[in-house]
Design an enzyme around this catalytic site. Structure first.
Site, mmCIF file in Angstrom:
data_model
loop_
_atom_site.group_PDB
_atom_site.id
_atom_site.type_symbol
_atom_site.label_atom_id
_atom_site.label_comp_id
_atom_site.label_asym_id
_atom_site.label_seq_id
_atom_site.Cartn_x
_atom_site.Cartn_y
_atom_site.Cartn_z
ATOM 1 N N SER A 119 0.817 -1.204 0.000
ATOM 2 C CA SER A 119 0.000 0.000 0.000
ATOM 3 C C SER A 119 0.852 1.256 0.000
ATOM 4 O O SER A 119 0.318 2.357 0.029
ATOM 5 C CB SER A 119 -0.934 -0.010 1.208
ATOM 6 O OG SER A 119 -0.278 -0.508 2.336
ATOM 7 N N HIS A 140 -2.612 -2.869 -6.208
ATOM 8 C CA HIS A 140 -3.078 -2.521 -4.871
ATOM 9 C C HIS A 140 -4.602 -2.550 -4.732
ATOM 10 O O HIS A 140 -5.304 -1.707 -5.296
ATOM 11 C CB HIS A 140 -2.532 -1.124 -4.497
ATOM 12 C CG HIS A 140 -2.892 -0.700 -3.126
ATOM 13 N ND1 HIS A 140 -3.165 0.601 -2.781
ATOM 14 C CD2 HIS A 140 -3.054 -1.419 -1.981
ATOM 15 C CE1 HIS A 140 -3.467 0.665 -1.501
ATOM 16 N NE2 HIS A 140 -3.407 -0.534 -0.992
ATOM 17 N N GLU A 152 -5.468 -0.032 -7.630
ATOM 18 C CA GLU A 152 -4.412 0.856 -8.123
ATOM 19 C C GLU A 152 -3.380 0.025 -8.866
ATOM 20 O O GLU A 152 -2.935 -1.012 -8.359
ATOM 21 C CB GLU A 152 -3.718 1.578 -6.952
ATOM 22 C CG GLU A 152 -4.466 2.776 -6.430
ATOM 23 C CD GLU A 152 -3.701 3.479 -5.311
ATOM 24 O OE1 GLU A 152 -3.446 4.689 -5.435
ATOM 25 O OE2 GLU A 152 -3.366 2.826 -4.308
ATOM 26 N N ASN A 190 -3.578 6.095 -0.534
ATOM 27 C CA ASN A 190 -3.014 6.254 0.812
ATOM 28 C C ASN A 190 -2.254 7.564 0.999
ATOM 29 O O ASN A 190 -2.087 8.022 2.125
ATOM 30 C CB ASN A 190 -2.134 5.062 1.159
ATOM 31 C CG ASN A 190 -2.991 3.861 1.501
ATOM 32 O OD1 ASN A 190 -4.044 3.996 2.101
ATOM 33 N ND2 ASN A 190 -2.547 2.685 1.094
HETATM 34 N N1 CAA Z 1 -17.052 -9.640 1.584
HETATM 35 C C1 CAA Z 1 -18.119 -9.600 0.788
HETATM 36 N N2 CAA Z 1 -19.081 -8.678 0.898
HETATM 37 C C2 CAA Z 1 -18.977 -7.778 1.896
HETATM 38 C C3 CAA Z 1 -17.896 -7.764 2.783
HETATM 39 C C4 CAA Z 1 -16.892 -8.742 2.597
HETATM 40 N N3 CAA Z 1 -15.805 -8.788 3.372
HETATM 41 N N4 CAA Z 1 -18.061 -6.744 3.659
HETATM 42 C C5 CAA Z 1 -19.191 -6.125 3.331
HETATM 43 N N5 CAA Z 1 -19.745 -6.749 2.261
HETATM 44 C C6 CAA Z 1 -20.930 -6.334 1.511
HETATM 45 C C7 CAA Z 1 -22.240 -6.599 2.193
HETATM 46 O O1 CAA Z 1 -22.685 -7.904 1.920
HETATM 47 C C8 CAA Z 1 -23.119 -5.543 1.564
HETATM 48 O O2 CAA Z 1 -23.493 -5.972 0.259
HETATM 49 P P1 CAA Z 1 -24.761 -5.375 -0.580
HETATM 50 O O3 CAA Z 1 -24.402 -3.990 -0.999
HETATM 51 O O4 CAA Z 1 -24.863 -6.318 -1.714
HETATM 52 O O5 CAA Z 1 -25.934 -5.408 0.339
HETATM 53 C C9 CAA Z 1 -22.192 -4.350 1.408
HETATM 54 O O6 CAA Z 1 -20.885 -4.898 1.395
HETATM 55 C C10 CAA Z 1 -22.331 -3.363 2.543
HETATM 56 O O7 CAA Z 1 -22.093 -4.081 3.756
HETATM 57 P P2 CAA Z 1 -22.906 -3.876 5.099
HETATM 58 O O8 CAA Z 1 -24.322 -3.474 4.802
HETATM 59 O O9 CAA Z 1 -22.684 -5.066 5.973
HETATM 60 O O10 CAA Z 1 -22.122 -2.735 5.845
HETATM 61 P P3 CAA Z 1 -21.972 -1.227 5.511
HETATM 62 O O11 CAA Z 1 -23.042 -0.667 4.676
HETATM 63 O O12 CAA Z 1 -21.679 -0.641 6.836
HETATM 64 O O13 CAA Z 1 -20.638 -1.183 4.612
HETATM 65 C C11 CAA Z 1 -18.309 -1.117 4.218
HETATM 66 C C12 CAA Z 1 -19.442 -1.766 5.013
HETATM 67 C C13 CAA Z 1 -18.480 -1.463 2.750
HETATM 68 C C14 CAA Z 1 -17.035 -1.720 4.759
HETATM 69 C C15 CAA Z 1 -18.391 0.444 4.413
HETATM 70 O O14 CAA Z 1 -18.418 0.761 5.769
HETATM 71 C C16 CAA Z 1 -17.238 1.176 3.778
HETATM 72 O O15 CAA Z 1 -17.231 1.399 2.581
HETATM 73 N N6 CAA Z 1 -16.257 1.561 4.590
HETATM 74 C C17 CAA Z 1 -15.049 2.243 4.114
HETATM 75 C C18 CAA Z 1 -14.080 1.248 3.558
HETATM 76 C C19 CAA Z 1 -12.855 1.892 3.023
HETATM 77 O O16 CAA Z 1 -12.664 3.107 3.025
HETATM 78 N N7 CAA Z 1 -11.969 1.051 2.531
HETATM 79 C C20 CAA Z 1 -10.687 1.485 2.011
HETATM 80 C C21 CAA Z 1 -9.689 1.375 3.076
HETATM 81 S S1 CAA Z 1 -8.149 1.936 2.527
HETATM 82 C C22 CAA Z 1 -7.433 0.636 1.845
HETATM 83 O O17 CAA Z 1 -7.906 -0.459 1.832
HETATM 84 C C23 CAA Z 1 -6.121 0.922 1.281
HETATM 85 C C24 CAA Z 1 -4.986 0.549 2.110
HETATM 86 O O18 CAA Z 1 -3.955 0.192 1.551
HETATM 87 C C25 CAA Z 1 -4.960 0.706 3.569
#
Ligand code: CAA
Length: 291
Positions: A119, A140, A152, A190
């Site tokens: 990342s 990424h 990415e 990031n």
């Molecule tokens: N696998 C499969 N499906 C998943 C899942 C997983 N691990 N986690 C969630 N889902 C699915 C759910 O089934 C649901 O699907 P539908 O749209 O089909 O209904 C959908 O995702 C939304 O899930 P929830 O309703 O349970 O929960 P939510 O609405 O609170 O969303 C989230 C959860 C998608 C994680 C949301 O909170 C979110 O987008 N958070 C921010 C995540 C983010 O910013 N990620 C980037 C991080 S930075 C990074 O990754 C880079 C790095 O290098 C550090």
């Protein structure tokens, strides 16, 4: 060259998500980790996440079964040598990644594309330690991998156009969207996201707000799906700190100075969700702020 078999190194939160999406897209996946327990956990987590997609009618039960049938695991890193594409998703530490590539490279077939899900770490530097910098790329994924649309693509200085085009095609086959980033510390997502998270920790450290008020402010005031501290716990505080250090060292600007409070949480082993405690305590029914 077409890619059919994919080796995934690391069965942690990114590795299992990557194995999940590749298997669902029809690739044969071979996952490896130094811990058998981590691989067993990853397989059950992939199954649970696929079940979640079945219950939301995103995929069928047959799709799930076929995907699970395409994932194999091995404890031998060398077994990945025969795959067409290797994705390294080990701990975000350069020495760990380099040691893995050193062990793996002698076993690779000449045409295998080698990628890292790093990342933040320099792709050019990682590639230079392998026998194939022209076939090496940053690849990424975002967490949670099955949900997040973006991948990415990062070219090192020596990456050739054929490798880039091939990987772009793979992203399309996964049904995701590629963003191309130049090889500078922490790339695009990031470079922007981590200073925001670090600033949220400073806001907490300086007493401007509590964990709850900071997260609520960004959720309700900026429409972020998670507050920055909740997101930091989700990503892992060790990963957040590692990325801030890469930004700080690589760009030599004090604006990337990791917040001492972030360092303290990591030193305590409070790494977020994965260890049960971070800015929130996850050991009870509902998460409770730790400050
Ligand atoms: N696998 C499969 N499906 C998943 C899942 C997983 N691990 N986690 C969630 N889902 C699915 C759910 O089934 C649901 O699907 P539908 O749209 O089909 O209904 C959908 O995702 C939304 O899930 P929830 O309703 O349970 O929960 P939510 O609405 O609170 O969303 C989230 C959860 C998608 C994680 C949301 O909170 C979110 O987008 N958070 C921010 C995540 C983010 O910013 N990620 C980037 C991080 S930075 C990074 O990754 C880079 C790095 O290098 C550090």
């Amino acid at each position: 060259m077409t890619i059919q078999s994919v080796g995934v190194i690391g069965a942690g939160q990114m590795g299992n998500g990557i194995a999940h999406v590749f298997a669902l897209a029809g690739y044969d996946v071979l996952m490896t980790d130094i811990s058998q327990e981590a691989m067993d956990k990853a397989l059950s987590l992939i199954e649970r996440n696929l079940d979640r997609q079945v219950s939301r009618e995103r995929i069928s039960e047959d799709d799930k079964k076929a995907a699970m049938g395409r994932i194999r695991t091995t404890k031998q890193l060398s077994d990945l040598g025969q795959t067409d594409l290797v994705i390294e998703a080990a701990t975000e530490r350069e020495s760990v990644k380099q040691a893995i590539f050193e062990d793996l490279v002698p076993h690779l077939k000449p045409e295998t594309i080698l990628t890292s899900n790093t990342s933040s770490i320099s792709i050019t530097r990682l590639a230079s330690r392998t026998d194939r910098p022209e076939k090496f790329m940053g690849f990424h994924f975002m967490n949670p991998v099955p949900v997040m649309q973006l991948v990415e693509l990062i070219r090192g200085i020596a990456t050739d156009q054929k490798t880039y085009d091939l990987m772009h095609g793979v992203v399309e086959k996964l049904g995701k969207t590629a963003a191309t980033a130049e090889d500078f510390p922490a790339f695009i997502v990031n470079r922007i996201l981590m200073p925001m998270i670090n600033e949220a920790v400073y806001t907490l450290y300086e007493g401007v707000g509590s964990v709850k008020s900071i997260d609520e402010s960004m959720k309700l005031g900026a429409n972020h799906p998670m507050g920055p501290l909740e997101l930091a716990d989700f990503i892992g505080l060790d990963t957040c700190l590692a990325i801030m250090n890469v930004l700080h060292d690589g760009l030599a600007d004090t604006k990337y100075r990791p917040c001492p409070l972030l360092t303290k949480y990591v030193e305590a082993g409070w790494l977020g969700r994965k260890t049960g405690r971070g800015f929130y305590d996850y050991r009870g029914e509902t998460p409770v702020p730790t400050r």
